[in-house]
Every structure is written in structure tokens, then in C-alpha cells.
Design a protein around this motif. Structure first.
Motif, PDB file in Angstrom:
ATOM      1  N   GLY B 115      47.889  30.829  31.650  1.00  0.00           N
ATOM      2  CA  GLY B 115      47.119  32.299  33.214  1.00  0.00           C
ATOM      3  C   GLY B 115      46.232  32.861  32.880  1.00  0.00           C
ATOM      4  O   GLY B 115      45.442  33.429  33.512  1.00  0.00           O
ATOM      5  N   ILE B 118      43.321  31.488  33.712  1.00  0.00           N
ATOM      6  CA  ILE B 118      43.380  31.267  35.767  1.00  0.00           C
ATOM      7  C   ILE B 118      42.573  32.688  35.632  1.00  0.00           C
ATOM      8  O   ILE B 118      42.340  32.950  36.634  1.00  0.00           O
ATOM      9  CB  ILE B 118      44.488  30.848  35.571  1.00  0.00           C
ATOM     10  CG1 ILE B 118      45.064  30.358  35.926  1.00  0.00           C
ATOM     11  CG2 ILE B 118      44.843  31.046  38.137  1.00  0.00           C
ATOM     12  CD1 ILE B 118      46.710  29.852  36.147  1.00  0.00           C
ATOM     13  N   ALA B 119      43.478  33.472  35.068  1.00  0.00           N
ATOM     14  CA  ALA B 119      42.978  35.295  35.611  1.00  0.00           C
ATOM     15  C   ALA B 119      41.759  35.188  35.502  1.00  0.00           C
ATOM     16  O   ALA B 119      41.065  36.142  36.518  1.00  0.00           O
ATOM     17  CB  ALA B 119      43.909  35.843  34.821  1.00  0.00           C
ATOM     18  N   THR B 157      50.157  35.891  36.603  1.00  0.00           N
ATOM     19  CA  THR B 157      49.529  34.990  35.741  1.00  0.00           C
ATOM     20  C   THR B 157      49.374  35.755  33.884  1.00  0.00           C
ATOM     21  O   THR B 157      49.388  34.972  33.374  1.00  0.00           O
ATOM     22  CB  THR B 157      48.069  34.190  35.912  1.00  0.00           C
ATOM     23  OG1 THR B 157      47.029  35.919  36.183  1.00  0.00           O
ATOM     24  CG2 THR B 157      46.962  34.115  37.512  1.00  0.00           C
TER      25      THR B 157
END
Lengths: 73, 226
Positions: B115, B118-119, B157
């Protein structure tokens, strides 16, 4: 340029400080070597963080100088 | 506020306290799985707390920009987002180092690790997007809208999805309360270092951001005068 000189000088001085610590005649009771030499890590981290702060102060000063020059115009 | 010295001195004092007492404070042993590495709580975790605060400041300036169309607000928003991304990158790297010794490998595809990655990529796209638009006003407006979108995606995320599945990080499926803000779960001695560390690291980030802002304001002024 002059600011950089001061910056590196202070960095070198702080390193010397740690070096003199390491080379002093030692017993098992030496402060820096006690508690599994954790204080050596403390000294390293403090040197790095202090170095970053010294650098930021010099940057801050440089920008302030530019701002004052701009105001005069 | 930006040019005042007191909060910069406060940042220095708090971080010096963190970097000394953080190593010396007694930490709980529990089952001794973490050993001394739990002290990373004073260095790795504040990166993410700091990032969240910096990104919040950034999105506030983006909203301000959309309201007032003041170019200065755009400089504020992008500078805070840049330092926030730097903190996220450092958080990811320090997390990988810690994970290598705690979980066996630097990247185990833990939901929070994924997460966070991705962020961070979503925020990288913010800078790519800004770099791709030549017209200044357009860049500021598209950037502000995208920044709000990126900020909204921080929540699923980083804070929601990793908690819905099993996670190596605290706060995965089955745990109660909020792993970050459940103050009473943290050992009181460690709490005395943790919160000053969060404030100190965040103020350091704010300082770097304001330097960047001041430099860019100066550059803009000179370009306008030239």
C-alpha cells in the motif's frame, strides 16, 4: 563558499571529537564502550543529525540574504 | 512564522533528545522477538506520521489554490508534497531495513508495504504530471486537482486496506483499535520519546519545505523582474 568551509570544518571537528574518545586510554569501564558500545551509535547518529541541522542553518542564512537583497531593490 | 527561529530550535532540541534518549530509554522485553530493534519506533514510524502531516498541509494549499488562484499556494502545495514524498521514501527504505532483520527479507509483500509503495507511486505521478504541463496556470490547476485525488488515495492504501487483511505490521486483521493512535498500548517510557520524535521529525520536514518554498518564491520574483 565561506559557509561551506565552516560546515565542513564543524563536521571534521565533530569527527575528531569522536576519534579522541575512541583513542583515549581505555579500561573496561570506558563510557563509550559500556553497554555494548551503544554510545558509539548514539555519537554517530547525533553527528549525522547535527550535521544536517548545520547544513539547513547555512541554507536558511543564504536564502535570507537573497530575500534581503531582493527587498532592497 | 516561516522565518522565525523558535520552532527550528525546537526541532533541533526534540531530535537531539530523540537521538540520545531514544537509544538509552529502557524498552520492554516482552518475548524478546524485537529486542532493541523496537527503538526504530522513534525513527521509522515518525517518517509516516510526518508524511501524513506534510501531505495534509499540501492538500490544504491545493484547495486554497483552487479557491483563490494564487500562484503562491501552488508553490506551497507542491513543496510540501515533495518533502512528504521524501519522508515516505525514507519510511519505505528504513522499513525495508527493519523488515530484513525482523521478518526475514526486506520486502515480503506485506499489505502495508504494498500500500505504501502504491501511495508513493501515486505521488510520483503528481510530479510527472506537473512536469508535463508547460503552461503555469494549467499546471497549477491540474496539479491541485490531482493532489486532492492523491491525498484521498492515501487513506485506503495506507490506513484501510492493510488493516482488512492479515498483516505483519501492527493493526492487521483481527486486532482491535487503531495501531497508530492507541496511546495506551505503547509502553509509557517509550511514549515519552515517541511523540517528541514525531513532532521533531515533522518540524524538520516543515523546515526543509519552507526553505524550498522561499527559494522558489525568490526564483519566481527574479523571473518576473527580468
Amino acid at each position: 563558499m565561506r559557509n561551506y568551509k565552516y560546515f565542513f570544518l564543524s563536521l571534521v571537528m565533530s569527527m575528531l571529537y569522536v576519534l579522541t574518545y575512541a583513542q583515549s586510554p581505555t579500561e573496561s569501564t570506558d563510557f563509550m564502550r559500556s553497554n555494548g558500545k551503544i554510545y558509539v551509535v548514539v555519537a554517530v547518529v547525533v553527528t549525522i543529525v547535527a550535521g544536517i541541522f548545520i547544513y539547513l542553518v547555512s541554507l536558511d542564512k543564504k536564502i535570507k540574504k537573497l530575500e534581503q537583497e531582493d527587498k532592497k531593490k | 512564522m516561516m522565518k522565525q527561529a523558535w520552532w527550528k530550535i525546537l526541532a533541533f532540541v526534540l531530535l537531539m533528545y530523540t537521538c540520545t534518549y531514544g537509544f538509552l530509554v529502557q524498552v520492554p522485553k516482552l518475548d524478546d522477538r524485537m529486542q532493541e530493534s523496537i527503538r526504530n519506533l522513534f525513527f521509522h514510524v515518525p517518517m509516516w506520521f510526518g508524511m501524513t502531516i506534510l501531505m495534509t498541509v499540501s492538500v490544504i494549499y491545493s484547495i486554497k489554490y483552487l479557491n483563490k488562484h494564487n500562484a503562491t499556494h501552488d508553490i506551497y502545495a507542491s513543496s510540501y508534497a515533495a518533502i512528504g514524498s521524501l519522508f515516505a521514501l525514507l519510511g519505505l527504505l528504513t522499513g525495508a531495513i527493519w523488515a530484513n532483520y525482523q521478518w526475514g527479507k526486506p520486502w515480503s509483500g506485506d499489505p502495508k508495504q504494498n500500500g505504501a509503495a502504491i501511495a508513493l507511486l501515486i505521488y510520483f505521478a503528481y510530479f510527472v504530471l506537473r512536469g508535463a504541463v508547460q503552461d503555469e496556470e494549467k499546471r497549477a490547476r491540474i496539479g491541485a486537482v490531482y493532489n486532492i485525488f492523491a491525498y484521498c488515495l492515501l487513506f485506503p492504501t495506507l490506513f484501510i486496506l492493510p488493516r482488512l487483511t492479515e498483516s505483519l505490521h501492527p493493526g492487521g486483521q483481527g486486532s482491535e483499535g487503531n495501531p497508530g493512535l492507541n496511546g495506551s498500548d505503547l509502553d509509557p517510557r517509550m511514549r515519552l520519546v515517541f511523540w517528541p520524535a514525531v513532532i521533531g521529525w515533522t518540524l524538520l520536514g516543515v523546515w526543509i519545505a519552507t526553505l524550498r518554498i522561499r527559494l522558489r518564491l525568490l526564483t519566481e520574483k527574479r523571473l518576473a523582474n527580468a
